[in-house]
Enzyme design. Structure first.
Site, PDB file in Angstrom:
ATOM      1  N   THR A  72       0.531  -1.163  -0.063  1.00 21.75           N
ATOM      2  CA  THR A  72      -0.024   0.005   0.338  1.00 21.75           C
ATOM      3  C   THR A  72       1.073   1.135  -0.258  1.00 21.75           C
ATOM      4  O   THR A  72       1.849   0.907   1.209  1.00 21.75           O
ATOM      5  CB  THR A  72      -0.952   0.145   1.464  1.00 21.75           C
ATOM      6  N   ASP A  73       0.377   2.469  -0.311  1.00 24.15           N
ATOM      7  CA  ASP A  73       0.672   4.155   0.166  1.00 24.15           C
ATOM      8  C   ASP A  73       1.160   4.252   0.674  1.00 24.15           C
ATOM      9  O   ASP A  73       2.226   4.941   1.276  1.00 24.15           O
ATOM     10  CB  ASP A  73       0.307   4.655  -1.280  1.00 24.15           C
ATOM     11  N   GLU A  74       0.710   3.772   1.778  1.00 19.36           N
ATOM     12  CA  GLU A  74       0.351   3.780   3.075  1.00 19.36           C
ATOM     13  C   GLU A  74       1.617   3.692   4.025  1.00 19.36           C
ATOM     14  O   GLU A  74       1.921   4.091   5.199  1.00 19.36           O
ATOM     15  CB  GLU A  74      -1.243   3.244   3.558  1.00 19.36           C
ATOM     16  N   TYR A 105      -1.075  -1.123  10.916  1.00 15.40           N
ATOM     17  CA  TYR A 105      -1.576  -1.297   9.397  1.00 15.40           C
ATOM     18  C   TYR A 105      -0.641  -0.707   9.173  1.00 15.40           C
ATOM     19  O   TYR A 105       0.433  -1.323   8.342  1.00 15.40           O
ATOM     20  CB  TYR A 105      -3.473  -0.600   9.216  1.00 15.40           C
ATOM     21  N   LYS A 140       2.448  -3.400   6.871  1.00 17.43           N
ATOM     22  CA  LYS A 140       2.243  -3.117   5.929  1.00 17.43           C
ATOM     23  C   LYS A 140       4.495  -3.018   5.252  1.00 17.43           C
ATOM     24  O   LYS A 140       4.630  -4.118   4.545  1.00 17.43           O
ATOM     25  CB  LYS A 140       1.843  -2.979   5.082  1.00 17.43           C
TER      26      LYS A 140
HETATM   27  P1  NAD Z   1      -9.819  -6.718   2.020  1.00 13.39           P
HETATM   28  O1  NAD Z   1      -9.500  -7.144   3.959  1.00 13.39           O
HETATM   29  O2  NAD Z   1     -10.949  -7.426   1.285  1.00 13.39           O
HETATM   30  O3  NAD Z   1      -9.565  -9.074   2.001  1.00 13.39           O
HETATM   31  C1  NAD Z   1      -8.202  -9.974   3.062  1.00 13.39           C
HETATM   32  C2  NAD Z   1      -8.755 -11.170   2.271  1.00 13.39           C
HETATM   33  O4  NAD Z   1      -6.981 -11.489   3.291  1.00 13.39           O
HETATM   34  C3  NAD Z   1      -9.816 -11.229   3.448  1.00 13.39           C
HETATM   35  O5  NAD Z   1      -9.981 -12.358   2.203  1.00 13.39           O
HETATM   36  C4  NAD Z   1      -8.835 -12.204   4.547  1.00 13.39           C
HETATM   37  O6  NAD Z   1     -10.114 -13.589   4.790  1.00 13.39           O
HETATM   38  C5  NAD Z   1      -8.264 -13.031   4.039  1.00 13.39           C
HETATM   39  N1  NAD Z   1      -7.096 -12.847   4.902  1.00 13.39           N
HETATM   40  C6  NAD Z   1      -7.006 -12.184   6.139  1.00 13.39           C
HETATM   41  N2  NAD Z   1      -5.617 -12.924   7.292  1.00 13.39           N
HETATM   42  C7  NAD Z   1      -5.681 -13.843   6.358  1.00 13.39           C
HETATM   43  C8  NAD Z   1      -4.472 -15.251   7.203  1.00 13.39           C
HETATM   44  N3  NAD Z   1      -4.170 -15.129   8.674  1.00 13.39           N
HETATM   45  N4  NAD Z   1      -4.226 -15.955   6.349  1.00 13.39           N
HETATM   46  C9  NAD Z   1      -5.163 -15.973   4.889  1.00 13.39           C
HETATM   47  N5  NAD Z   1      -6.288 -15.086   4.323  1.00 13.39           N
HETATM   48  C10 NAD Z   1      -6.215 -14.065   5.404  1.00 13.39           C
HETATM   49  O7  NAD Z   1      -8.863  -6.825   1.613  1.00 13.39           O
HETATM   50  P2  NAD Z   1      -8.193  -5.850   0.825  1.00 13.39           P
HETATM   51  O8  NAD Z   1      -8.560  -4.696   0.479  1.00 13.39           O
HETATM   52  O9  NAD Z   1      -8.794  -6.960  -0.592  1.00 13.39           O
HETATM   53  O10 NAD Z   1      -6.517  -5.291   0.645  1.00 13.39           O
HETATM   54  C11 NAD Z   1      -5.591  -7.040  -0.416  1.00 13.39           C
HETATM   55  C12 NAD Z   1      -3.891  -6.492   0.029  1.00 13.39           C
HETATM   56  O11 NAD Z   1      -4.141  -5.048  -1.073  1.00 13.39           O
HETATM   57  C13 NAD Z   1      -3.590  -6.374   1.092  1.00 13.39           C
HETATM   58  O12 NAD Z   1      -2.419  -6.586   1.099  1.00 13.39           O
HETATM   59  C14 NAD Z   1      -3.565  -4.886   1.219  1.00 13.39           C
HETATM   60  O13 NAD Z   1      -2.656  -3.701   2.745  1.00 13.39           O
HETATM   61  C15 NAD Z   1      -3.451  -4.226  -0.247  1.00 13.39           C
HETATM   62  N6  NAD Z   1      -3.768  -3.064  -0.605  1.00 13.39           N
HETATM   63  C16 NAD Z   1      -4.655  -2.230  -0.297  1.00 13.39           C
HETATM   64  C17 NAD Z   1      -5.327  -1.226  -0.766  1.00 13.39           C
HETATM   65  C18 NAD Z   1      -7.238  -0.721  -0.651  1.00 13.39           C
HETATM   66  O14 NAD Z   1      -7.578   0.067  -1.423  1.00 13.39           O
HETATM   67  N7  NAD Z   1      -7.754  -1.932   0.008  1.00 13.39           N
HETATM   68  C19 NAD Z   1      -4.658  -0.023  -1.373  1.00 13.39           C
HETATM   69  C20 NAD Z   1      -3.848  -1.037  -1.450  1.00 13.39           C
HETATM   70  C21 NAD Z   1      -2.848  -2.105  -0.708  1.00 13.39           C
HETATM   71  P1  TYD Z   2     -10.600   4.049   4.627  1.00 17.51           P
HETATM   72  O1  TYD Z   2     -11.544   3.685   3.834  1.00 17.51           O
HETATM   73  O2  TYD Z   2     -10.868   3.556   6.005  1.00 17.51           O
HETATM   74  O3  TYD Z   2      -9.149   3.445   3.990  1.00 17.51           O
HETATM   75  P2  TYD Z   2      -7.379   3.956   4.268  1.00 17.51           P
HETATM   76  O4  TYD Z   2      -7.795   4.343   5.981  1.00 17.51           O
HETATM   77  O5  TYD Z   2      -6.462   2.936   4.329  1.00 17.51           O
HETATM   78  O6  TYD Z   2      -7.156   5.904   3.918  1.00 17.51           O
HETATM   79  O7  TYD Z   2     -10.741   5.833   4.754  1.00 17.51           O
HETATM   80  C1  TYD Z   2     -10.704   6.164   4.092  1.00 17.51           C
HETATM   81  C2  TYD Z   2     -10.999   7.749   4.568  1.00 17.51           C
HETATM   82  O8  TYD Z   2     -12.085   7.816   5.029  1.00 17.51           O
HETATM   83  C3  TYD Z   2      -9.893   8.247   5.434  1.00 17.51           C
HETATM   84  O9  TYD Z   2      -9.195   9.340   5.574  1.00 17.51           O
HETATM   85  C4  TYD Z   2     -10.257   7.558   6.540  1.00 17.51           C
HETATM   86  C5  TYD Z   2     -12.494   8.420   6.363  1.00 17.51           C
HETATM   87  N1  TYD Z   2     -13.117   7.768   6.908  1.00 17.51           N
HETATM   88  C6  TYD Z   2     -13.860   8.715   7.428  1.00 17.51           C
HETATM   89  O10 TYD Z   2     -14.212   9.907   7.659  1.00 17.51           O
HETATM   90  N2  TYD Z   2     -14.979   8.192   7.592  1.00 17.51           N
HETATM   91  C7  TYD Z   2     -15.465   6.683   7.539  1.00 17.51           C
HETATM   92  O11 TYD Z   2     -16.771   6.019   8.058  1.00 17.51           O
HETATM   93  C8  TYD Z   2     -14.261   5.480   7.150  1.00 17.51           C
HETATM   94  C9  TYD Z   2     -14.540   4.284   7.509  1.00 17.51           C
HETATM   95  C10 TYD Z   2     -13.089   6.512   6.772  1.00 17.51           C
END
Ligand code: NAD
Ligand code: TYD
Length: 352
Positions: free
Chosen positions: A132-134, A158, A162
């Site tokens: 992630t960019d975070e 988090y 990562k």
């Molecule tokens: P998500 O939370 O929707 O899905 C995570 C999945 O991993 C779930 O299916 C969960 O059951 C599985 N999981 C969790 N712990 C596990 C374990 N111990 N063993 C096996 N499986 C396990 O997450 P997401 O939003 O789809 O993110 C997927 C990846 O992309 C992550 O690595 C996250 O850091 C990265 N990412 C997410 C975003 C975003 O905006 N959502 C952006 C950049 C990177």
């Molecule tokens: P989120 O979807 O949790 O993603 P991330 O924290 O990984 O960026 O949140 C996106 C943005 O929205 C973040 O600045 C936090 C804000 N946020 C709210 O203002 N209200 C909410 O209920 C949630 C879940 C997030």
């Protein structure tokens, strides 16, 4: 060419889009989806392809030190695309150790299993870590971007977990020669997004006339990318990326949270036939998130220049499609918000 590919976390939001893309685009690949089905994992996300002949679901935990090496031995994987993670910042504030366990230890467990399975010959193998960019921390309102050279400066449990996992991936590359590639992506949005995250939560609450919680003043900025465009980038990097390299992925699409919520309210008013301005009355400013990063913005020019990737959708079109998806998949949303999806699948997918 026939290949066995392990995708972890494929029942989650981004993972399910990646699994679908690989299962449908590469009939010669056999895709193994290893997922523990935590609260965030929902096999319903993959209902349309669950019976495909080149797809196998494996319920298991990436932290399991006995099972993961056995899985590698049994299936002789050619590649790993690692997405499994605890992914929600707010949960990491209340339960950081779940993040350390899965994101740090789980990643190391997979790295080690890959190294041991492949060490005789790394030729043609690849371990792709999705991040992630975070990890880069927070930007000011100064027009700057995160590049692949930006120093890591994570703030939440988090992002720290990562960042740590990214360092371990590079350590396995530098120390053991494991062929790895890493990408760091901005915030994703789209279908099958768990409704604890901002966009699906807001859509769900607007639909049900519930308050939309906006943290602080809503001034924080995120760079939003359509999840299918992230999946396309993952496909490209998995096949064409260079070992040891990092690629940033982002939409060049910055929105303050409050502007994004107002835009969603406008779209929802239109789609639900409400008077303009009705849904915006649900906006509710609440206590800010602890350590809330101000701004994220990705410079994705390396990926564009070297591998020719760019986002396929403009944000407004993507948001429109996303809202349509949630409105026409009310059952998915009801199952997720009621917890029914877990009860149903618990009976289908027994513990190993
Ligand atoms: P998500 O939370 O929707 O899905 C995570 C999945 O991993 C779930 O299916 C969960 O059951 C599985 N999981 C969790 N712990 C596990 C374990 N111990 N063993 C096996 N499986 C396990 O997450 P997401 O939003 O789809 O993110 C997927 C990846 O992309 C992550 O690595 C996250 O850091 C990265 N990412 C997410 C975003 C975003 O905006 N959502 C952006 C950049 C990177
Ligand atoms: P989120 O979807 O949790 O993603 P991330 O924290 O990984 O960026 O949140 C996106 C943005 O929205 C973040 O600045 C936090 C804000 N946020 C709210 O203002 N209200 C909410 O209920 C949630 C879940 C997030």
């Amino acid at each position: 060419m026939k290949k066995n590919i392990l995708i972890t976390g494929g029942a989650g939001f981004i993972g399910s889009h990646v699994v679908r893309l690989f299962v449908t685009k590469y009939p010669d690949y056999h895709i193994f989806n290893l997922d523990a089905l935590t609260y965030a994992g929902n096999p319903e996300n993959l209902k349309d392809i669950e019976n495909a002949p080149n797809y196998t679901f494996v319920k298991g935990d990436i932290t399991d030190e006995k099972f993961v090496p056995v899985l590698f031995k049994t299936h002789n994987f050619d590649g790993v695309i690692h997405l499994a993670a605890e992914s929600h910042v707010d949960r990491s504030i209340t339960d950081p150790f779940a993040f350390i366990r899965t994101n740090v230890f789980g990643t190391c467990n997979l790295l080690n299993a890959a190294k041991n399975a492949w060490k005789e010959n790394y030729e043609g193998k690849r371990f792709y870590h999705i991040s992630t960019d975070e990890v880069y921390g927070a930007l000011e309102f100064d027009g700057s971007f995160f590049t692949e050279e930006t120093s890591y400066d994570p703030h939440s449990p988090y992002s720290a977990s990562k960042a740590s996992s990214d360092h371990f991936v590079r350590a396995w590359h530098d120390t053991y020669g494991l062929p790895v590639v890493v990408s760091n992506c901005s915030n994703n949005y789209g279908a099958n997004h768990f409704p604890e995250k901002l966009i699906p939560l807001a859509i769900h609450n607007i639909k049900n006339n519930k308050p939309i919680p906006v943290y602080g003043k809503g001034e924080n900025v995120r760079d939003w990318l359509w999840v299918n465009d992230h999946a396309r980038a993952i496909d490209l990097i998995f096949h064409k990326g260079i070992n040891g390299e990092t690629y940033n992925i982002g939409g060049h699409n910055e929105w303050t949270n409050i502007d994004l919520i107002k835009k969603l309210c406008e779209i929802m008013d239109r789609k639900l036939g409400r008077e303009p301005g009705t849904s915006a009355q649900l906006i509710n400013f609440v206590k800010d998130r602890a350590g809330h990063d101000l701004r994220y913005a990705i410079d994705a020019s390396k990926l564009q220049r070297e591998l020719g990737w760019e986002p396929s959708l403009q944000f407004e079109e993507g948001l429109d499609k996303t809202v349509d998806w949630y409105l026409s998949n009310q059952e998915w949303l009801d199952n997720v918000t009621s917890g029914n999806y877990q009860k149903y699948y618990a009976s289908q997918y027994e513990e190993r």
